[in-house]
Design a protein around this motif. Structure first.
Motif, PDB file in Angstrom:
ATOM      1  N   UNK A   1      65.171  21.487  21.790  1.00  0.00           N
ATOM      2  CA  UNK A   1      63.829  21.438  21.203  1.00  0.00           C
ATOM      3  C   UNK A   1      62.938  22.444  21.932  1.00  0.00           C
ATOM      4  N   UNK A   2      62.790  23.650  21.391  1.00  0.00           N
ATOM      5  CA  UNK A   2      62.001  24.689  22.070  1.00  0.00           C
ATOM      6  C   UNK A   2      60.526  24.344  22.231  1.00  0.00           C
ATOM      7  N   UNK A   3      60.060  23.272  21.581  1.00  0.00           N
ATOM      8  CA  UNK A   3      58.651  22.917  21.616  1.00  0.00           C
ATOM      9  C   UNK A   3      58.370  21.664  22.453  1.00  0.00           C
ATOM     10  N   UNK A   4      59.348  21.234  23.244  1.00  0.00           N
ATOM     11  CA  UNK A   4      59.156  20.063  24.104  1.00  0.00           C
ATOM     12  C   UNK A   4      58.123  20.386  25.181  1.00  0.00           C
ATOM     13  N   UNK A   5      56.963  19.731  25.086  1.00  0.00           N
ATOM     14  CA  UNK A   5      55.889  20.005  26.046  1.00  0.00           C
ATOM     15  C   UNK A   5      56.312  19.664  27.467  1.00  0.00           C
ATOM     16  N   UNK A   6      57.010  18.542  27.642  1.00  0.00           N
ATOM     17  CA  UNK A   6      57.427  18.150  28.983  1.00  0.00           C
ATOM     18  C   UNK A   6      58.425  19.145  29.554  1.00  0.00           C
ATOM     19  N   UNK A   7      59.377  19.584  28.753  1.00  0.00           N
ATOM     20  CA  UNK A   7      60.373  20.547  29.246  1.00  0.00           C
ATOM     21  C   UNK A   7      59.724  21.890  29.541  1.00  0.00           C
ATOM     22  N   UNK A   8      58.818  22.333  28.681  1.00  0.00           N
ATOM     23  CA  UNK A   8      58.107  23.592  28.925  1.00  0.00           C
ATOM     24  C   UNK A   8      57.321  23.522  30.231  1.00  0.00           C
TER      25      UNK A   8
ATOM     26  N   UNK B   1      55.891  34.279  33.046  1.00  0.00           N
ATOM     27  CA  UNK B   1      56.422  34.491  31.692  1.00  0.00           C
ATOM     28  C   UNK B   1      56.676  33.156  30.996  1.00  0.00           C
ATOM     29  N   UNK B   2      57.162  32.164  31.749  1.00  0.00           N
ATOM     30  CA  UNK B   2      57.400  30.833  31.166  1.00  0.00           C
ATOM     31  C   UNK B   2      56.080  30.195  30.744  1.00  0.00           C
ATOM     32  N   UNK B   3      55.016  30.411  31.528  1.00  0.00           N
ATOM     33  CA  UNK B   3      53.707  29.863  31.172  1.00  0.00           C
ATOM     34  C   UNK B   3      53.171  30.508  29.907  1.00  0.00           C
ATOM     35  N   UNK B   4      53.348  31.823  29.775  1.00  0.00           N
ATOM     36  CA  UNK B   4      52.899  32.513  28.564  1.00  0.00           C
ATOM     37  C   UNK B   4      53.663  32.014  27.342  1.00  0.00           C
ATOM     38  N   UNK B   5      54.970  31.808  27.519  1.00  0.00           N
ATOM     39  CA  UNK B   5      55.784  31.314  26.411  1.00  0.00           C
ATOM     40  C   UNK B   5      55.369  29.889  26.032  1.00  0.00           C
ATOM     41  N   UNK B   6      55.111  29.062  27.043  1.00  0.00           N
ATOM     42  CA  UNK B   6      54.677  27.687  26.773  1.00  0.00           C
ATOM     43  C   UNK B   6      53.325  27.670  26.078  1.00  0.00           C
ATOM     44  N   UNK B   7      52.434  28.580  26.478  1.00  0.00           N
ATOM     45  CA  UNK B   7      51.116  28.650  25.858  1.00  0.00           C
ATOM     46  C   UNK B   7      51.234  29.051  24.388  1.00  0.00           C
ATOM     47  N   UNK B   8      52.197  29.920  24.081  1.00  0.00           N
ATOM     48  CA  UNK B   8      52.400  30.337  22.687  1.00  0.00           C
ATOM     49  C   UNK B   8      52.999  29.207  21.854  1.00  0.00           C
ATOM     50  N   UNK B   9      53.873  28.401  22.479  1.00  0.00           N
ATOM     51  CA  UNK B   9      54.568  27.357  21.724  1.00  0.00           C
ATOM     52  C   UNK B   9      53.778  26.056  21.634  1.00  0.00           C
ATOM     53  N   UNK B  10      53.231  25.609  22.781  1.00  0.00           N
ATOM     54  CA  UNK B  10      52.560  24.311  22.819  1.00  0.00           C
ATOM     55  C   UNK B  10      51.272  24.403  23.620  1.00  0.00           C
ATOM     56  N   UNK B  11      50.283  25.134  23.110  1.00  0.00           N
ATOM     57  CA  UNK B  11      49.023  25.216  23.852  1.00  0.00           C
ATOM     58  C   UNK B  11      48.398  23.832  23.979  1.00  0.00           C
ATOM     59  N   UNK B  12      47.932  23.537  25.156  1.00  0.00           N
ATOM     60  CA  UNK B  12      47.339  22.230  25.428  1.00  0.00           C
ATOM     61  C   UNK B  12      47.070  22.104  26.910  1.00  0.00           C
ATOM     62  N   UNK B  13      46.433  21.034  27.294  1.00  0.00           N
ATOM     63  CA  UNK B  13      45.977  20.886  28.676  1.00  0.00           C
ATOM     64  C   UNK B  13      47.123  20.920  29.692  1.00  0.00           C
ATOM     65  N   UNK B  14      48.264  20.247  29.490  1.00  0.00           N
ATOM     66  CA  UNK B  14      49.337  20.347  30.486  1.00  0.00           C
ATOM     67  C   UNK B  14      49.795  21.782  30.719  1.00  0.00           C
ATOM     68  N   UNK B  15      49.859  22.576  29.671  1.00  0.00           N
ATOM     69  CA  UNK B  15      50.277  23.981  29.816  1.00  0.00           C
ATOM     70  C   UNK B  15      49.140  24.823  30.383  1.00  0.00           C
ATOM     71  N   UNK B  16      47.905  24.575  29.938  1.00  0.00           N
ATOM     72  CA  UNK B  16      46.766  25.368  30.434  1.00  0.00           C
ATOM     73  C   UNK B  16      46.636  25.267  31.949  1.00  0.00           C
ATOM     74  N   UNK B  17      46.765  24.054  32.476  1.00  0.00           N
ATOM     75  CA  UNK B  17      46.582  23.887  33.915  1.00  0.00           C
ATOM     76  C   UNK B  17      47.690  24.579  34.698  1.00  0.00           C
TER      77      UNK B  17
END
Length: 414
Positions: free
Chosen positions: A142-149, A167-183
């Motif tokens: 699941x490429x969009x798993x917020x917890x895994x990202x 690079x992983x943070x940028x990819x996570x921001x593109x896939x699942x933007x939200x507070x866990x990824x932003x921080x």
């Protein structure tokens, strides 16, 4: 290696173990465990809004009647990880491991939730290579798993692979933007020296916070960022906002206590940190409280806090936890300095991060090896990461190395 426990500390270890495990709930009994640190973390959205403990109880009840529900086992395992983090309780991790293993046994293929939960568990136990491996496996499903990202970013950061983490943070921001990824995106920027960018991302995240929990989480992250820069006034404002959103949020309370200590308000800082360690008895706040007691001349109270640090380390290590970094940080100032150096070298052998470099440099310094320590003190600041403690350590180590060089030259001349 943890400092050796005295008889008094061994008693403290037993008391701490009872305090931590007395309220534990398990399906199937006994186990091992681990450690977290007091850090701002977002609440697990998939566990419901009725409170983590109530969600765990609901899941346990459900699984007694529906034991083949692999999804519920995965969610329960992840909930145990969260309980361990929020309580500072190592005993929850073996429960999490059993629940996640049960889920994967029931559904070995395509079970991204269990893989993501197992990645979070590995990260909590400081097995960052295992965390990265399982996060990648979850993302393959699941490429969009917020917890895994999020866990993939965490693992890369803790392995010192900051470029990959960005690079992983940028990819996570593109896939699942939200507070866990932003921080996490913000923290990666901070590690690379972009404090302005890190603060801007957090301010944007705070503006998008839609619940008191999210507001408390992001405002605390801002307060921690300011505290690391030595801006205690701003830290107090941000942590104050977090506590207004959620008066029970322990990371915000610790942040406020540290900021108050930084401003010299020792009595208020002690009050905050006593509240923190009563609910979250982890090495960082215990050491900070002990040092504040020392400033007040309360040496027996300070020794009691340091004894609890040793007790916590012994408890965690007995449950199979990697506690070398905790040992190095605590023992360098308040324990067996040689044990601190052994632990710091062991942690450096596993991962080269700015935090492990600072710990090793400081352990070398307190053991009288400033010339060698300077290499690690410089590494701790080489990315541009601006932590006031790191720069203080580097300055002390540099002066010690220069003094030793001058003495060696003086001996040569004579």
């Amino acid at each position: 290696m943890a400092p050796r426990l005295s008889g008094r500390t061994a008693v403290a270890a037993c008391a701490l173990a009872l305090a931590l495990t007395g309220g534990a709930v398990a399906i199937g009994g006994g186990g091992d465990g681990h450690r977290p640190t007091v850090a701002a973390e977002p609440p697990p959205q998939q566990l419901g809004t009725g409170g983590l403990d109530r969600s765990v109880q609901t899941l346990q009840t459900h699984l007694r009647s529906q034991p083949q529900d692999f999804g519920a086992w995965a969610t329960l395992g992840t909930a145990y990880v969260e309980q361990a983090r929020t309580l500072g309780d190592p005993s929850r991790y073996p429960q999490a491991q059993r629940a996640l293993s049960r889920s994967l046994k029931l559904r070995p293929d395509g079970n991204d939730a269990a893989l993501a939960g197992r990645a979070a568990l590995a990260a909590a136990r400081h097995d960052f290579r295992g965390a990265l491996r399982d996060a990648r496996r979850a993302l393959a499903v699941n490429p969009y798993s917020e917890r895994a990202l999020s866990t993939r970013i965490d693992a890369l950061v803790e392995l010192g692979r900051y470029g990959e983490a960005g690079r992983a943070a940028s990819e996570a921001d593109a896939r699942r933007p939200g507070i866990p990824v932003f921080t996490r995106f913000s923290y990666v920027r901070e590690l690379r020296g972009d404090v302005t960018g890190a603060r801007r991302v957090l301010r944007q995240a705070l503006a998008s916070a839609s619940s008191p929990a999210d507001e408390a989480y992001v405002a605390t992250a801002l307060g921690q960022l300011a505290w690391r820069q030595g801006d205690f006034g701003e830290s107090l404002r941000d942590c104050g906002r977090a506590l207004r959103a959620d008066a029970s949020y322990v990371p915000a309370l610790e942040c406020r206590g540290r900021a108050r200590a930084g401003r010299g308000d020792t009595a208020a800082a002690v009050a905050d940190l006593r509240d923190v360690v009563a609910r979250y008895p982890l090495p960082g706040p215990l050491v900070e409280l002990g040092e504040l007691y020392e400033k007040q001349g309360k040496l027996s109270a300070a020794r009691a806090q340091y004894g609890l640090v040793s007790a916590w380390i012994a408890l965690a290590r007995a449950n199979g936890v990697d506690v070398d970094l905790d040992t190095a940080l605590a023992a360098a100032e308040h324990g067996d300095r040689k044990a601190a150096l052994r632990a710091a070298r062991a942690e450096w052998a596993r991962r080269h991060t700015v935090h492990t470099a600072d710990a090793l440099g400081w352990a070398l310094h307190v053991n009288g090896h400033d010339s060698e320590a300077l290499r690690y003190a410089r590494f701790a600041t080489h990315t541009g990461y601006r932590d006031a403690t790191f720069f203080r350590h580097r300055g002390i180590v540099a002066r010690g190395a220069e003094r030793k060089e001058w003495l060696n030259k003086a001996r040569t001349l004579t």
